[in-house]
Design a protein around this motif. Sequence first.
Motif, short mmCIF file in Angstrom:
data_model
loop_
_atom_site.label_atom_id
_atom_site.label_comp_id
_atom_site.label_asym_id
_atom_site.label_seq_id
_atom_site.Cartn_x
_atom_site.Cartn_y
_atom_site.Cartn_z
N THR A 1 0.85 -1.19 0.00
CA THR A 1 0.00 0.00 0.00
C THR A 1 0.89 1.24 0.00
OG1 THR A 1 -0.16 -0.13 2.40
CG2 THR A 1 -1.97 -1.11 1.14
N GLU A 2 0.27 2.39 -0.20
CA GLU A 2 1.04 3.63 -0.40
C GLU A 2 1.96 3.98 0.76
OE1 GLU A 2 -1.36 6.98 -1.39
OE2 GLU A 2 -1.85 6.18 -3.39
N ASP A 3 1.56 3.61 1.97
CA ASP A 3 2.36 3.99 3.14
C ASP A 3 3.52 3.03 3.40
OD1 ASP A 3 1.07 1.74 4.00
OD2 ASP A 3 0.30 2.63 5.85
N GLY A 4 3.75 2.07 2.47
CA GLY A 4 4.88 1.15 2.64
C GLY A 4 4.53 -0.11 3.40
N SER A 5 3.23 -0.32 3.67
CA SER A 5 2.80 -1.56 4.33
C SER A 5 2.61 -2.66 3.30
CB SER A 5 1.47 -1.35 5.07
OG SER A 5 1.61 -0.38 6.09
N VAL A 6 2.58 -3.91 3.76
CA VAL A 6 2.28 -5.05 2.89
C VAL A 6 1.16 -5.86 3.54
CG1 VAL A 6 3.17 -7.14 1.78
CG2 VAL A 6 4.70 -5.18 2.13
N PHE A 7 0.13 -6.19 2.74
CA PHE A 7 -1.01 -6.94 3.25
C PHE A 7 -1.12 -8.30 2.59
CE2 PHE A 7 -2.11 -2.72 4.56
CZ PHE A 7 -2.77 -2.93 5.76
N PHE A 8 -1.63 -9.26 3.32
CA PHE A 8 -1.95 -10.56 2.76
C PHE A 8 -3.33 -10.45 2.11
CE2 PHE A 8 -3.74 -14.82 2.73
CZ PHE A 8 -2.67 -15.57 2.25
N ARG A 9 -3.43 -10.97 0.87
CA ARG A 9 -4.69 -10.88 0.14
C ARG A 9 -5.50 -12.15 0.40
NH1 ARG A 9 -5.78 -7.45 -3.87
NH2 ARG A 9 -3.64 -7.18 -4.56
N ILE A 10 -6.50 -12.04 1.25
CA ILE A 10 -7.26 -13.22 1.64
C ILE A 10 -8.02 -13.84 0.46
CG2 ILE A 10 -9.29 -13.92 3.01
CD1 ILE A 10 -8.01 -12.61 5.38
N SER A 11 -8.46 -13.00 -0.46
CA SER A 11 -9.21 -13.55 -1.61
C SER A 11 -8.32 -14.44 -2.49
CB SER A 11 -9.80 -12.41 -2.44
OG SER A 11 -8.77 -11.63 -2.99
N SER A 12 -7.00 -14.38 -2.29
CA SER A 12 -6.09 -15.22 -3.09
C SER A 12 -5.88 -16.58 -2.46
CB SER A 12 -4.73 -14.52 -3.23
OG SER A 12 -3.95 -14.70 -2.05
N TRP A 13 -6.48 -16.81 -1.28
CA TRP A 13 -6.21 -18.04 -0.54
C TRP A 13 -7.53 -18.71 -0.15
CZ3 TRP A 13 -2.46 -21.13 -0.60
CH2 TRP A 13 -2.33 -22.12 0.37
N PRO A 14 -8.01 -19.65 -0.99
CA PRO A 14 -9.34 -20.24 -0.76
C PRO A 14 -9.44 -21.03 0.55
CG PRO A 14 -8.43 -20.88 -2.92
CD PRO A 14 -7.34 -20.16 -2.19
N GLY A 15 -8.31 -21.47 1.09
CA GLY A 15 -8.36 -22.27 2.32
C GLY A 15 -8.59 -21.44 3.57
N TYR A 16 -8.69 -20.13 3.40
CA TYR A 16 -8.79 -19.28 4.59
C TYR A 16 -10.06 -19.58 5.39
CZ TYR A 16 -8.07 -15.35 7.65
OH TYR A 16 -7.85 -14.59 8.78
N GLY A 17 -9.90 -19.74 6.71
CA GLY A 17 -11.06 -19.99 7.58
C GLY A 17 -11.22 -21.43 7.99
N ARG A 18 -10.34 -22.31 7.51
CA ARG A 18 -10.48 -23.73 7.77
C ARG A 18 -10.26 -24.06 9.27
NH1 ARG A 18 -7.75 -28.78 6.40
NH2 ARG A 18 -5.76 -27.77 6.05
N LEU A 19 -9.26 -23.44 9.89
CA LEU A 19 -8.97 -23.73 11.29
C LEU A 19 -10.08 -23.23 12.21
CD1 LEU A 19 -6.62 -24.74 13.30
CD2 LEU A 19 -6.13 -22.31 13.57
N ALA A 20 -10.50 -21.99 11.98
CA ALA A 20 -11.50 -21.37 12.86
C ALA A 20 -12.92 -21.71 12.42
CB ALA A 20 -11.30 -19.85 12.88
N ARG A 21 -13.04 -22.43 11.28
CA ARG A 21 -14.34 -22.79 10.72
C ARG A 21 -15.21 -21.56 10.53
NH1 ARG A 21 -12.57 -26.61 13.57
NH2 ARG A 21 -12.39 -28.65 12.65
N ILE A 22 -14.64 -20.58 9.84
CA ILE A 22 -15.42 -19.38 9.54
C ILE A 22 -15.60 -19.29 8.04
CG2 ILE A 22 -14.84 -17.99 11.57
CD1 ILE A 22 -12.73 -16.66 9.63
N ASP A 23 -16.63 -18.64 7.65
CA ASP A 23 -16.91 -18.38 6.25
C ASP A 23 -15.88 -17.35 5.79
OD1 ASP A 23 -17.80 -17.39 3.88
OD2 ASP A 23 -19.88 -17.13 4.53
#
Length: 487
Positions: free
Chosen positions: A147-169
């Motif tokens: 992002t513009e301020d020099g931060s880096v974010f993980f893009r959750i939409s790029s990772w379909p397995g997200y939510g498996r441990l916590a069983r969240i949508d």
Amino acid sequence: MARSPHHVAMSLRLRNTLSGQLEPFQPLATGRVGVYSCGPTVYGPSHVGNFRSYVFADLLVRYLRWSGYQVTWAVNITDVDDRIIRDAIEREMPIAKLTAPHIEHFLDDWRRLRLSEPDVRPRATEHIPQMVDLIERLLEAGHAYRTEDGSVFFRISSWPGYGRLARIDPSQQRVGERVVADDYGKDDVRDFALWKGPKEGEPRWPTRIGPGRPGWHIECSAMSMHYLGTTFDLHTGGIDLVFPHHEDEIAQSEAATGQPLARTWLHCAHLQLGGEKMARRTGRFDTPADVFHRGYSPRALRYALLAAHYRAPVEYSDQSLRQASAAVERLSSCLRSLDEYTELRPDDASLPVVLQAAHRAFREAMDDDLNVAAALASAFDLVREVNRRIAERGLSTADAGRAAAVLRDLDRVLAVVGPDETATSPAPPDGAGHEITGLLAERAAARAARDWARSDELRTRLAELGVAVEDTPDGQRSRRITEMARG
Ligand SMILES: [Zn+2]
């Protein structure tokens, strides 16, 4: 491979948060186990609720070792995070200066509660290059963005397995305070910060991905994989870490490596105080030091924290501490009686069966997802049985030795008998050791006889020899005064 006689019958089953199932435990490499436990964020003293989760991890590690596994245990120290930075700015001091005394207290409590020394205790600030490597891989693979301020974010939409441990949508929005803390202008409200761009007054590291500091989650991914490999056996933490911390650890690690991070995830329930989770933000918590000041011994606190199943919430109170004190005293006094016992008579032919049965019951209980309550029950059944035979003078001297050996073997897992402190105290000066031991025994006898004048006299004499004595519900405790001044 058969490192101890216990190994042969090993059939440990653990409840894996990832599958929600009780699974037979199978290490990746025969006979060896890697364990990572999320450690403290050192912006204040850790309270006894935090220590419940460390005591649970220690019980797991001790039990694996008792069962014959060679364990590598890593417990991190999070020494850079939003709260640390907030407090350091408020007090106008560098973060290392803010965290140093908290780390020292934490390590002291760790030792006093008889937690095994981890094989590695990595600090986040000492592993920035490993975090940067991981973030670079995520950027290259398109799982992260700047992002513009020099931060880096993980893009959750790029990772379909997200939510498996916590069983969240995975489409569910992230909620809670960390959203605000992580919000530096990201694409999607669910995305989380891997790296936070530089801000006025905040600590920053110059790196290949630009200046800034790590997000909390990436710290644990980088440190665990650095010491235990891309995939390791067991990852532990408190139940409150399932989401988002561990969910994020899994996403960013597995997106970077294409391999599973940990095979089994174990989570410890909360310690409850007055029916509510003990937490710093409610202001209702005890530190181990508070508990010791009230006269409870470290081993009584350890017992109170480990005596219930790790997935069951535990109500913490003075009553639970008193019960724990009584329980450790019952075990200790049985061992003392066995050590002092002598009787010239033939061996008790029925004793070996009793000892074997107790040992087996203990192991079977612990193999059942670390059912420590049932394991303790089998230990106390043995204590009752042994006490009865002592009272009847039914044991030979050798029998007493055999019974004591079994109890001591179980205590390699429990670590609640024997005197507090002596293990970490430096050796007494030459020649003084015997005198100190003698004086301590004499003082204990004087107190038992309610001879307070003599007991005080002996306390003064011990202080001259550099030994401080404290009276607790578990009896007298002693420690080197030099050690006290340092700790
Ligand atoms: Zn962690």
